[in-house]
Design a protein around this motif. Structure first.
Motif, mmCIF file in Angstrom:
data_model
loop_
_atom_site.group_PDB
_atom_site.id
_atom_site.type_symbol
_atom_site.label_atom_id
_atom_site.label_comp_id
_atom_site.label_asym_id
_atom_site.label_seq_id
_atom_site.Cartn_x
_atom_site.Cartn_y
_atom_site.Cartn_z
ATOM 1 N N PRO A 262 0.817 -1.216 0.000
ATOM 2 C CA PRO A 262 0.000 0.000 0.000
ATOM 3 C C PRO A 262 0.847 1.262 0.000
ATOM 4 O O PRO A 262 2.027 1.242 0.364
ATOM 5 C CB PRO A 262 -0.775 -0.077 1.323
ATOM 6 C CG PRO A 262 -0.365 -1.317 2.014
ATOM 7 C CD PRO A 262 0.828 -1.887 1.310
ATOM 8 N N LEU B 289 -2.685 5.328 7.520
ATOM 9 C CA LEU B 289 -3.262 4.067 7.065
ATOM 10 C C LEU B 289 -2.709 3.759 5.675
ATOM 11 O O LEU B 289 -2.121 4.626 5.034
ATOM 12 C CB LEU B 289 -4.792 4.101 7.086
ATOM 13 C CG LEU B 289 -5.592 5.017 6.169
ATOM 14 C CD1 LEU B 289 -7.056 4.684 6.293
ATOM 15 C CD2 LEU B 289 -5.376 6.463 6.480
ATOM 16 N N GLY B 290 -2.855 2.515 5.254
ATOM 17 C CA GLY B 290 -2.354 2.112 3.940
ATOM 18 C C GLY B 290 -3.488 2.094 2.929
ATOM 19 O O GLY B 290 -4.613 1.745 3.267
ATOM 20 N N SER C 70 -5.763 -0.514 4.521
ATOM 21 C CA SER C 70 -4.863 -1.429 5.204
ATOM 22 C C SER C 70 -4.424 -0.851 6.545
ATOM 23 O O SER C 70 -4.056 0.315 6.630
ATOM 24 C CB SER C 70 -3.647 -1.599 4.276
ATOM 25 O OG SER C 70 -2.677 -2.404 4.851
ATOM 26 N N LEU C 71 -4.511 -1.662 7.576
ATOM 27 C CA LEU C 71 -3.939 -1.285 8.874
ATOM 28 C C LEU C 71 -3.001 -2.405 9.298
ATOM 29 O O LEU C 71 -3.385 -3.578 9.262
ATOM 30 C CB LEU C 71 -5.042 -1.091 9.925
ATOM 31 C CG LEU C 71 -5.926 0.149 9.770
ATOM 32 C CD1 LEU C 71 -6.976 0.193 10.871
ATOM 33 C CD2 LEU C 71 -5.095 1.426 9.780
ATOM 34 N N PRO C 72 -1.776 -2.066 9.699
ATOM 35 C CA PRO C 72 -0.807 -3.113 10.013
ATOM 36 C C PRO C 72 -1.280 -4.001 11.156
ATOM 37 O O PRO C 72 -1.649 -3.517 12.216
ATOM 38 C CB PRO C 72 0.455 -2.344 10.396
ATOM 39 C CG PRO C 72 0.030 -0.937 10.642
ATOM 40 C CD PRO C 72 -1.224 -0.721 9.866
ATOM 41 N N GLY D 216 -4.917 -6.232 8.668
ATOM 42 C CA GLY D 216 -5.208 -6.648 7.306
ATOM 43 C C GLY D 216 -5.820 -5.557 6.458
ATOM 44 O O GLY D 216 -5.616 -4.367 6.709
ATOM 45 N N GLU D 217 -6.572 -5.991 5.462
ATOM 46 C CA GLU D 217 -7.119 -5.077 4.472
ATOM 47 C C GLU D 217 -8.600 -5.341 4.258
ATOM 48 O O GLU D 217 -9.079 -6.448 4.478
ATOM 49 C CB GLU D 217 -6.423 -5.297 3.117
ATOM 50 C CG GLU D 217 -4.994 -4.865 3.063
ATOM 51 C CD GLU D 217 -4.446 -4.969 1.652
ATOM 52 O OE1 GLU D 217 -4.527 -6.052 1.070
ATOM 53 O OE2 GLU D 217 -3.954 -3.943 1.136
ATOM 54 N N ILE E 231 1.232 4.941 1.802
ATOM 55 C CA ILE E 231 0.896 5.499 3.108
ATOM 56 C C ILE E 231 -0.005 6.714 2.898
ATOM 57 O O ILE E 231 0.195 7.506 1.978
ATOM 58 C CB ILE E 231 2.173 5.921 3.862
ATOM 59 C CG1 ILE E 231 3.132 4.739 3.981
ATOM 60 C CG2 ILE E 231 1.827 6.480 5.245
ATOM 61 C CD1 ILE E 231 2.611 3.581 4.772
#
Lengths: 278, 341
Positions: free
Chosen positions: A14, A96-97, A53-55, A58-59, A16
């Protein structure tokens, strides 16, 4: 197609982005305005989605709710699982991604010269909002514009400022209903299909956009059939649980179609005979 | 490109030389069956195998594969490049399956995780020496191959012919010591063997050409076979896991014990598993076993054909062997539909 690949050329990595504005819309839904770290526009078209996406969490695929203008974009997220719950806890400035934008769009430019009818149920307004705003921004290019919106109850109405603006406009027919009213609600009560006979539809020159929960499609499409709207003129946005967003993981398959590549926006004529689609 | 004839001793010393210089994966015995695994010694290599438990897809799309690393603060790091390797003894039907998967992962968004492994691999294919209990490659047109590999090994009597078809394969052949030019008789015997494999490598007979399958499946969604056979399905996904053309995956995040760093990982998934088509909010678009069962055969015989011109069944027969309920034989399904048309 992935338009915003990172420098790595990796479709799964992703970009940032930063949360620049957050606003609670209902008990379950929150609005997020997001800016990519590159400060570039997302480059989306109305109806497309991104993978958020959040580390560690997941997504998830999330529809973009804004018009493609400026260098930020907007999402509305229902709190329903681990990732979306964590998103609701985010604060302005948090990272977030973002991957995407992905998928097909509502081809509003091809609607020019025609009447346009938007039929949205509940959270189905989110992916359609960008298309509505796009049409209204070029209002003169279109014929009659009508927006029908239904929610379960008054407290579940999204984008209430937009709804008020659309209601106030003389060049837009805006009708609303709720499944169950409340003491303060003096508007229509009933399912969204009850709104359709209240407007005049010129079937051959109306483009129809439909988005809502799976159960809504069946009844709305039946009503549109009654009104002789050709399937070719109807656009639907379908939901599936994409894991990759780029046509590999197989999760969003509807028979031979991939919701992430061939959708999420489909012309109804292309999916009306496809099993498991609606 | 060149062909070298080598005897068993020359083959063994060649493989040992490769093992000394590269990571080599090959077919080894596993109990009374066979599996691809890392080779430490040429003596482990069993080119006389019938079929491996899992297809070689695991080297390109590993059961668990890291897609990226992340830190809790939100930085995402791409993973590094995979190491080169030699994959030794791939049967023709699996070569075809790999070629199909190459299409999937290179078209419409290039997947570097799969494709880099493909580019780093040297594939030594091997013609089938022993038919597995459920193979039907001959009816799928996959009993022999002429492309999709770097070297093709064919056993002719006590010797092998090693046929390089790419520069990578040619380079591998250069390392053979004690090889000889192929004699016309061996080449003629290889031609004959290919003809025989193409006719006879089948324990089940599909009663139509593979290209007819999309038509056979057309408009058969309501056929009773789906419900009837799916009544015995355990939804275990074994047929998906052993299938060389199944590539669906799930993506999950794994966090280290310090809760600071982690990785995003994809893992094999299967459309026969009950939750595969579940969406947010709990609606399952293929909630019944019959719907999932039907989806699998349509995907093999029609959906991927419509999309990429592939019949996504190569006749390896692994699903037939793996299915506890004995309902997975594609030939039985397709022949029934064919008869009832």
């Amino acid at each position: 197609m992935a338009q915003n690949l990172t420098k790595s050329g990796d479709i799964y990595v992703p970009q940032i982005a930063t949360l620049v504005r957050k606003e609670r819309l209902t008990e379950l839904e929150t609005f997020f305005e997001i800016q990519l770290e590159s400060n570039q526009p997302l480059g989306h078209r109305p109806g497309q989605f991104v993978m958020v996406s959040l580390p560690g969490l997941g997504e998830a695929p999330i529809s973009v709710s804004s018009r493609p203008v400026g260098n930020t974009f907007e999402l509305v997220v229902r709190r329903i699982g681990r990732l979306t719950t964590a998103m609701h806890r985010m604060e302005v400035g948090d990272k977030l991604g973002i991957r995407g934008p992905f998928g097909t769009d509502f081809p509003v430019n091809t609607f020019r010269g025609q009447d346009v009818l938007f039929i949205c149920g509940g959270i189905g307004l989110v992916p359609v909002r960008g298309a509505i705003l796009e049409v209204l921004a070029n209002r003169a290019a279109y014929g009659h514009v009508a927006i029908l919106y239904g929610t379960r109850g008054p407290s579940e109405r999204l984008f209430v400022d937009d709804l008020a603006r659309w209601k106030a406009r003389e060049d837009v027919t805006f009708l609303e209903t709720v499944d169950r009213g409340s003491d303060a609600w003096d508007g229509n009560v009933g399912v969204i299909t009850t709104l359709i006979p209240k407007i005049e539809i010129a079937p051959e020159r109306t483009a129809v956009v439909v988005c809502g929960p799976p159960i809504m499609y069946k009844f709305v499409l039946m009503e549109l059939y009654q009104q002789n709207v050709p399937k070719e003129n109807i656009y639907v946005s379908l939901e599936r649980r994409m894991k990759c967003g780029v046509g590999k993981c197989g999760h969003c398959q509807i028979n031979g179609l991939y919701t992430c590549l061939d959708g999420p926006v489909f012309r109804y004529a292309d999916v009306s005979d496809v099993r498991e689609a609606i | 490109m060149s062909i070298t004839k080598l005897n068993e001793t020359a083959l063994q010393s060649w493989v040992d030389r490769l093992i000394g210089q590269h990571q080599v994966y090959g077919v080894k015995a596993k109990g009374d069956r066979f599996a691809f695994g890392p080779l430490d010694d040429a003596a482990e290599l069993r080119l006389d195998y019938d079929v491996t438990i899992l297809p070689p897809k695991k080297y390109f799309l590993p059961q668990s594969q890291e897609l990226l690393k992340f830190s809790r603060r939100g930085a995402y790091q791409p993973v590094g490049e995979p190491a080169p390797f030699v994959l030794f003894g791939v049967h023709p039907y699996d070569v075809v399956a790999i070629a199909q998967m190459d299409e999937v992962f290179s078209k419409d968004n290039h997947d570097r995780h799969y494709m880099q492994r493909r580019e780093k691999a040297v594939i030594v294919a091997c013609d089938v020496q022993k038919a597995s209990p459920n193979v039907f490659a001959a009816c799928m047109g996959t009993a022999t191959v002429q492309e999709g590999f770097d070297v093709l090994l064919t056993r002719i009597g006590d010797d092998y012919l090693a046929d390089a078809r790419t520069p990578k394969g040619e380079a591998l052949l250069q390392r053979i010591e004690g090889g000889a030019d192929p004699d016309p008789a061996s080449l003629a015997r290889r031609e004959q063997l290919w003809q025989d494999l193409n006719r006879f490598l089948m324990r089940h007979e599909l009663k139509c050409a593979p290209a007819k399958l999309p038509g056979v499946l057309d408009q058969q969604e309501e056929h009773p076979i789906w419900k009837k056979r799916a009544e015995r399905c355990y939804s275990c996904g074994s047929c998906n896991l052993v299938c060389p053309t199944c590539y669906c995956f799930d993506v999950q995040d794994e966090v280290d014990w310090d809760l600071e760093n982690g990785r995003r990982v994809r893992r094999w998934d299967g459309c026969m598993l009950a939750e595969f088509a579940l969406v947010a909010g709990g609606h399952n678009f293929r909630a019944t076993r019959a719907a999932r069962y039907r989806h699998r055969y349509y995907r093999k015989g029609k959906y991927l054909w419509d999309r990429m011109g592939q019949i996504a069944c190569v006749g390896c027969g692994r699903c037939v062997t793996a299915c506890t309920a004995d309902i997975a034989n594609p030939v039985e399904v397709f022949n029934t539909l064919l008869e009832d048309r």
